[in-house]
Design an enzyme around this catalytic site. Sequence first.
Site, PDB file in Angstrom:
ATOM      1  N   SER A 101       0.815  -1.219   0.000  1.00 47.83           N
ATOM      2  CA  SER A 101       0.000   0.000   0.000  1.00 47.83           C
ATOM      3  C   SER A 101       0.849   1.270   0.000  1.00 47.83           C
ATOM      4  O   SER A 101       1.618   1.518  -0.909  1.00 47.83           O
ATOM      5  CB  SER A 101      -0.963  -0.045   1.192  1.00 47.83           C
ATOM      6  N   ASP A 239      -2.441   6.487  -3.428  1.00 51.63           N
ATOM      7  CA  ASP A 239      -1.290   5.834  -2.794  1.00 51.63           C
ATOM      8  C   ASP A 239      -0.789   4.705  -3.686  1.00 51.63           C
ATOM      9  O   ASP A 239      -1.250   4.536  -4.813  1.00 51.63           O
ATOM     10  CB  ASP A 239      -1.636   5.350  -1.380  1.00 51.63           C
ATOM     11  N   ASP A 241      -1.052   1.476  -4.009  1.00 49.25           N
ATOM     12  CA  ASP A 241      -1.923   0.476  -4.639  1.00 49.25           C
ATOM     13  C   ASP A 241      -3.273   1.061  -5.035  1.00 49.25           C
ATOM     14  O   ASP A 241      -4.176   0.336  -5.434  1.00 49.25           O
ATOM     15  CB  ASP A 241      -2.090  -0.754  -3.749  1.00 49.25           C
ATOM     16  N   ASP A 243      -5.793   2.356  -3.458  1.00 48.93           N
ATOM     17  CA  ASP A 243      -7.050   2.197  -2.723  1.00 48.93           C
ATOM     18  C   ASP A 243      -7.330   3.403  -1.823  1.00 48.93           C
ATOM     19  O   ASP A 243      -8.364   3.469  -1.173  1.00 48.93           O
ATOM     20  CB  ASP A 243      -7.075   0.893  -1.924  1.00 48.93           C
TER      21      ASP A 243
END
EC number: 5.4.2.10
Length: 443
Positions: A101, A239, A241, A243
């Site tokens: 992440s 960010d 990834d 999400d």
Amino acid sequence: MAKYFGTDGIRGEVANSTITVEFTQKLGNAVGSLINQKNYPKFVIVGQDTRSSGGFLKFALVSGLNAAGIDVLDLGVVPTPVVAFMTVKHRAAAGFVITASHNKFTDNGIKLFSSNGFKLDDALEEEVEDMIDGDFIYQPQFKFGSYKILANAIDEYIESIHSRFAKFVNYKGKVVVDCAHGAASHNFEALLDKFGINYVSIASNPDGLNINVGCGATCVSNIKKAVKEQKADLGISLDGDADRIIIVDENGQEIDGDGILNILAQYSNICGGTNGIVGTQMTNMSYENHYRANKIPFIRSKVGDRYVLEDLVKYGYKIGGESSGHVINLNFGTTGDGLFTAIQLLAIFSQADKPVSEFKLQGELMQQTLINVPLTKKVAREDLQKVASDVNDVEKRLGNRGRVLLRPSGTEPVLRVMVEADDKSLATNEAEYLVEKVKQKLV
């Protein structure tokens, strides 16, 4: 207490923690064996972000799954919400994302979705952990799983969003987008191109090492600077990834996840509608008061988008999220989705036709002081009883002027101490008082 899973999957420093080739292979085999036990479809989906370690960890995962007789469809580098979307669309038993992440490139991890696109609940995570600690299981050779690559996964996702929002999005302003050198790189641009958005893209050249470095949703100074330099009307920062999403108005002022939720709540008719909003323990009290004044039901969940999702389902609401920028809309997806949230916002901004700054909550927000206290080991919630009397003292001093939250991190040995008050110095002083008590009694 979970042995491997945190609030958002399994995460750590590659090769110097849980995240090794050996562990990742065992995880794949454990989930594959569990799929066999429960008689689910013997087919899963995997994706990854742009970290240099993503490739070898992915193939370790795949080898464990294949040995257990599970077929794997590899989407390549895609945002986390694309894996959740494709898991549901293709009726897979599970979806895996190799990502850490918003963390630095030296970390990596695994996020895991069930067949309905939801993060695993606590009970299922415990089952997986028990299987990881068991024996590695091989199926007979004629039952080994297959491995295939799907190159156009992002196209299916983009088309689904476009079909829902093409009639709403007609944004004429200039947009700057920060892809954090992560999974949104090139993918987010393709989505914006589909809607004909005038944009400038920054931090969209991943090299495996630069993900989240001085950019992305956890480093908003990058997008703030770019919005001013480009004289843009809107900044969108994701960010690693994708999400999470944080936006910036035309003046370079940040609007976090709380602020984004408030915008979606005011224009929920464009976003599919909702009977209420789910925030978290971290949601600023000013928003809670605003929802109450406007007769919009509001619930606080535990921190973590999986818990937001659980309460959305429990209360029958559709829209929820976190201050950090995880925003979920169950009218479309099942997890935090920075790309889809961006399109919802562009639809709202197109229809309302006013500067982004005018969508912000009017007046001063309650002041929050958040201090992360490093610990020698992960702290359980029952350990917090050692400082319960100190928390009570602070709450008495605050009265109705604020609140206190002590929250163990789900991914690292850190205790987050948050005090919210109508005065910044009051919030800071009380937070520092609690930090000293924590260091005396818990460190």
